[in-house]
Design a protein around this motif. Structure first.
Motif, PDB file in Angstrom:
ATOM      1  N   SER A  19      -5.551   4.789  -4.441  1.00 55.45           N
ATOM      2  CA  SER A  19      -6.324   3.963  -5.385  1.00 55.45           C
ATOM      3  C   SER A  19      -6.753   4.754  -6.617  1.00 55.45           C
ATOM      4  CB  SER A  19      -7.591   3.428  -4.706  1.00 55.45           C
ATOM      5  OG  SER A  19      -7.264   2.443  -3.773  1.00 55.45           O
ATOM      6  N   LEU A  20      -6.739   6.066  -6.487  1.00 61.14           N
ATOM      7  CA  LEU A  20      -7.302   6.932  -7.531  1.00 61.14           C
ATOM      8  C   LEU A  20      -6.277   7.326  -8.597  1.00 61.14           C
ATOM      9  CD1 LEU A  20      -9.817   8.764  -8.214  1.00 61.14           C
ATOM     10  CD2 LEU A  20      -8.873  10.446  -6.620  1.00 61.14           C
ATOM     11  N   LEU A  21      -5.090   7.727  -8.138  1.00 59.10           N
ATOM     12  CA  LEU A  21      -4.136   8.351  -9.062  1.00 59.10           C
ATOM     13  C   LEU A  21      -3.700   7.418 -10.186  1.00 59.10           C
ATOM     14  CD1 LEU A  21      -1.911  10.206  -6.450  1.00 59.10           C
ATOM     15  CD2 LEU A  21      -3.884  11.077  -7.711  1.00 59.10           C
ATOM     16  N   PHE A  22      -3.477   6.159  -9.855  1.00 58.54           N
ATOM     17  CA  PHE A  22      -2.954   5.226 -10.849  1.00 58.54           C
ATOM     18  C   PHE A  22      -3.989   4.934 -11.926  1.00 58.54           C
ATOM     19  CE2 PHE A  22      -0.540   4.936  -7.045  1.00 58.54           C
ATOM     20  CZ  PHE A  22       0.764   4.870  -7.491  1.00 58.54           C
ATOM     21  N   ARG A  23      -5.245   4.939 -11.528  1.00 57.52           N
ATOM     22  CA  ARG A  23      -6.300   4.699 -12.522  1.00 57.52           C
ATOM     23  C   ARG A  23      -6.513   5.916 -13.401  1.00 57.52           C
ATOM     24  NH1 ARG A  23     -11.464   2.119 -10.223  1.00 57.52           N
ATOM     25  NH2 ARG A  23     -11.865   1.965 -12.463  1.00 57.52           N
ATOM     26  N   ILE A  24      -6.463   7.112 -12.816  1.00 56.40           N
ATOM     27  CA  ILE A  24      -6.575   8.320 -13.652  1.00 56.40           C
ATOM     28  C   ILE A  24      -5.435   8.319 -14.664  1.00 56.40           C
ATOM     29  CG2 ILE A  24      -6.538  10.842 -13.722  1.00 56.40           C
ATOM     30  CD1 ILE A  24      -7.405  10.866 -10.788  1.00 56.40           C
ATOM     31  N   ALA A  25      -4.226   8.043 -14.146  1.00 55.37           N
ATOM     32  CA  ALA A  25      -3.033   8.116 -15.004  1.00 55.37           C
ATOM     33  C   ALA A  25      -3.081   7.081 -16.122  1.00 55.37           C
ATOM     34  CB  ALA A  25      -1.782   7.923 -14.158  1.00 55.37           C
ATOM     35  N   SER A  26      -3.771   5.966 -15.898  1.00 54.36           N
ATOM     36  CA  SER A  26      -3.807   4.914 -16.922  1.00 54.36           C
ATOM     37  C   SER A  26      -5.010   5.041 -17.846  1.00 54.36           C
ATOM     38  CB  SER A  26      -3.777   3.536 -16.266  1.00 54.36           C
ATOM     39  OG  SER A  26      -4.932   3.350 -15.486  1.00 54.36           O
ATOM     40  N   ARG A 225     -23.118   1.228   4.828  1.00 52.38           N
ATOM     41  CA  ARG A 225     -22.076   0.380   4.256  1.00 52.38           C
ATOM     42  C   ARG A 225     -20.684   0.874   4.639  1.00 52.38           C
ATOM     43  NH1 ARG A 225     -21.987  -4.814   2.210  1.00 52.38           N
ATOM     44  NH2 ARG A 225     -20.608  -4.943   0.397  1.00 52.38           N
ATOM     45  N   GLY A 226     -20.517   2.187   4.694  1.00 54.34           N
ATOM     46  CA  GLY A 226     -19.211   2.748   5.049  1.00 54.34           C
ATOM     47  C   GLY A 226     -18.777   2.267   6.430  1.00 54.34           C
ATOM     48  N   ALA A 227     -19.710   2.276   7.380  1.00 52.75           N
ATOM     49  CA  ALA A 227     -19.397   1.836   8.744  1.00 52.75           C
ATOM     50  C   ALA A 227     -19.096   0.340   8.759  1.00 52.75           C
ATOM     51  CB  ALA A 227     -20.568   2.153   9.667  1.00 52.75           C
ATOM     52  N   ALA A 228     -19.812  -0.445   7.947  1.00 53.98           N
ATOM     53  CA  ALA A 228     -19.578  -1.896   7.898  1.00 53.98           C
ATOM     54  C   ALA A 228     -18.171  -2.191   7.364  1.00 53.98           C
ATOM     55  CB  ALA A 228     -20.634  -2.569   7.024  1.00 53.98           C
ATOM     56  N   ILE A 229     -17.707  -1.375   6.436  1.00 56.80           N
ATOM     57  CA  ILE A 229     -16.369  -1.591   5.872  1.00 56.80           C
ATOM     58  C   ILE A 229     -15.293  -1.223   6.892  1.00 56.80           C
ATOM     59  CG2 ILE A 229     -14.775  -0.674   4.112  1.00 56.80           C
ATOM     60  CD1 ILE A 229     -17.309  -0.956   2.214  1.00 56.80           C
ATOM     61  N   ILE A 230     -15.518  -0.149   7.639  1.00 54.39           N
ATOM     62  CA  ILE A 230     -14.565   0.213   8.697  1.00 54.39           C
ATOM     63  C   ILE A 230     -14.475  -0.921   9.714  1.00 54.39           C
ATOM     64  CG2 ILE A 230     -14.116   1.790  10.621  1.00 54.39           C
ATOM     65  CD1 ILE A 230     -15.386   4.038   8.923  1.00 54.39           C
ATOM     66  N   GLY A 234     -10.982  -2.271   9.222  1.00 52.96           N
ATOM     67  CA  GLY A 234     -10.198  -1.420  10.105  1.00 52.96           C
ATOM     68  C   GLY A 234      -9.841  -0.084   9.470  1.00 52.96           C
ATOM     69  N   LEU A 235     -10.265   0.114   8.254  1.00 51.70           N
ATOM     70  CA  LEU A 235     -10.023   1.360   7.523  1.00 51.70           C
ATOM     71  C   LEU A 235     -11.259   1.663   6.702  1.00 51.70           C
ATOM     72  CD1 LEU A 235      -6.459   0.575   6.073  1.00 51.70           C
ATOM     73  CD2 LEU A 235      -6.978   2.398   7.712  1.00 51.70           C
ATOM     74  N   SER A 236     -11.478   2.932   6.396  1.00 54.04           N
ATOM     75  CA  SER A 236     -12.670   3.274   5.623  1.00 54.04           C
ATOM     76  C   SER A 236     -12.484   2.892   4.153  1.00 54.04           C
ATOM     77  CB  SER A 236     -12.984   4.758   5.773  1.00 54.04           C
ATOM     78  OG  SER A 236     -11.906   5.535   5.350  1.00 54.04           O
ATOM     79  N   SER A 237     -13.597   2.798   3.461  1.00 53.10           N
ATOM     80  CA  SER A 237     -13.577   2.385   2.053  1.00 53.10           C
ATOM     81  C   SER A 237     -12.689   3.319   1.245  1.00 53.10           C
ATOM     82  CB  SER A 237     -14.989   2.374   1.479  1.00 53.10           C
ATOM     83  OG  SER A 237     -15.749   3.451   1.989  1.00 53.10           O
ATOM     84  N   ALA A 238     -11.835   2.766   0.449  1.00 49.39           N
ATOM     85  CA  ALA A 238     -10.908   3.599  -0.319  1.00 49.39           C
ATOM     86  C   ALA A 238     -10.942   3.238  -1.806  1.00 49.39           C
ATOM     87  CB  ALA A 238      -9.500   3.446   0.229  1.00 49.39           C
TER      88      ALA A 238
END
Ligand code: NAX
Length: 327
Positions: A19-26, A225-230, A234-238
């Protein structure tokens, strides 16, 4: 045109990385300034990372000047101006806290030393990988030639979570809110402070006027909130973690908005009674690429106890990594 700014990202093949690389690059961090990505992964993840690089190529971003990948921090961090340390060892079932600290200690001692040796003189390092505050402390301590204030840890996600929870409670947009602060550790003990927060210029705590909501709903919702998102995903916040990483770095380079501040975990200078050297979250403003801790805020008795509890946890972590010989 300006020379590209070199941005190093670790854990680049992971979920936050995606999720990070494409936004940095843009241009989300530096606008029109061209960037060169320097991506670090462990050897078994390099193939997956090559796939991500293929996708970066396929975006043909006008602000992306180049991408280097590798598994050797001494090569990947060469000349880096900004570093986002996202890759870390996740806690696995049956793992004790000491095991987690030592596994991450191995990563962050090595990366701190490599940054010390090969990064650019203006390097700024932001740690997202958990336990973020203490990982940043380890990297900082292992990079004696880099000024301590160039090491931050991420509490911007907690800050943004607190903004959105408060906005929903008072029925106002997030743009109506200023002076939000997260204090302490990026963990369940963190303290989101509504006593210094303003909604349309009015004290948020007075506007809400509901200590039970604050204690029983607001603080735990933000902190867990992190636990609620997991639980839900089914995956941690990304994506939200990537967004917060970008916003922290963008503001650290480009400055905070006039009249407002953000939460940044920075090495304490003793402000607000937080022992010097601990990397703890504070309200910060940034001008000309330098942050300052906002001074003179009133800390009531309730806030004092909450801040002290989170800072005590940071002190415990510091003691543990000192005993492990990591700092
Ligand atoms: P993933 O497991 O998807 O990705 C992590 C990546 O790091 C993997 O690809 C792994 O191969 C790589 N890695 C491991 N050791 C490395 C090393 N020595 N050098 C380079 N790369 C290495 O995790 P992801 O969901 O992306 O989360 C990354 C980190 O962010 C975790 O530690 C996580 O706990 C932390 N988080 C921090 C948050 C914060 O607000 N500070 C919130 C989100 C997230 O939980």
């Amino acid at each position: 045109t300006a020379a590209p700014v070199k941005i190093a990202v670790t854990g680049a093949a992971g979920q936050i990385g995606y999720s990070l690389l494409f936004r940095i690059a843009s241009g989300a961090v530096l606008g029109d300034t061209p960037v060169e990505l320097r991506l670090l992964e462990i050897t078994p993840a390099l193939k997956a990372l090559e796939g991500v690089v293929m996708e970066l190529d396929d975006c043909a971003f006008r602000t992306l000047a180049g991408v280097e990948i590798g598994d050797d921090p001494k090569k990947v961090f060469e000349g880096a101006n900004l570093a986002m340390l996202v890759g870390a060892m996740p806690r696995k079932a049956g793992m004790e806290r000491g095991d987690l600290l030592s596994a991450n200690g191995a990563i962050f001692t090595q990366q701190g030393r490599a940054l010390n040796d090969v990064a650019a003189d203006d390097i700024k390092v932001l740690v997202t990988g958990n336990p973020a505050n203490t990982n940043a402390l380890i990297a900082m301590t292992n990079a004696p030639d880099i000024p301590n204030e160039r090491f931050n840890a991420l509490t911007r996600l907690d800050h943004n979570r607190a903004l959105s929870q408060l906005a929903a409670k008072v029925g106002r947009p997030v743009t109506a809110i200023q002076h939000m602060t997260i204090w302490g550790n990026h963990s369940a003990t963190q303290y989101p402070d509504l006593f210094n927060t303003l909604v349309d210029g009015q004290s948020a705590a007075e506007l809400v006027n509901d200590q039970e909501w604050l204690e029983q709903t607001f603080i735990p919702t933000v902190a867990k909130r992190g636990a609620a998102i997991i639980e839900a995903r089914g995956l941690s916040s990304a994506a939200s973690a990537a967004n917060a990483t970008i916003e922290h770095m963008r503001d650290w380079v480009g400055g905070t908005p006039e009249g407002d501040w953000v939460s940044m975990a920075v090495p304490s200078d003793g402000s607000y009674g937080v022992p010097e050297g601990l990397i703890s979250s504070f309200p910060c403003t940034v001008t000309d690429g330098k942050y300052e801790i906002v001074q003179g805020l009133e800390i009531n008795e309730f806030s004092r106890a909450k801040i002290d509890a989170s800072v005590a946890e940071l002190e415990d972590e510091r003691k543990a990594v000192t005993e492990l010989g990591l700092i």
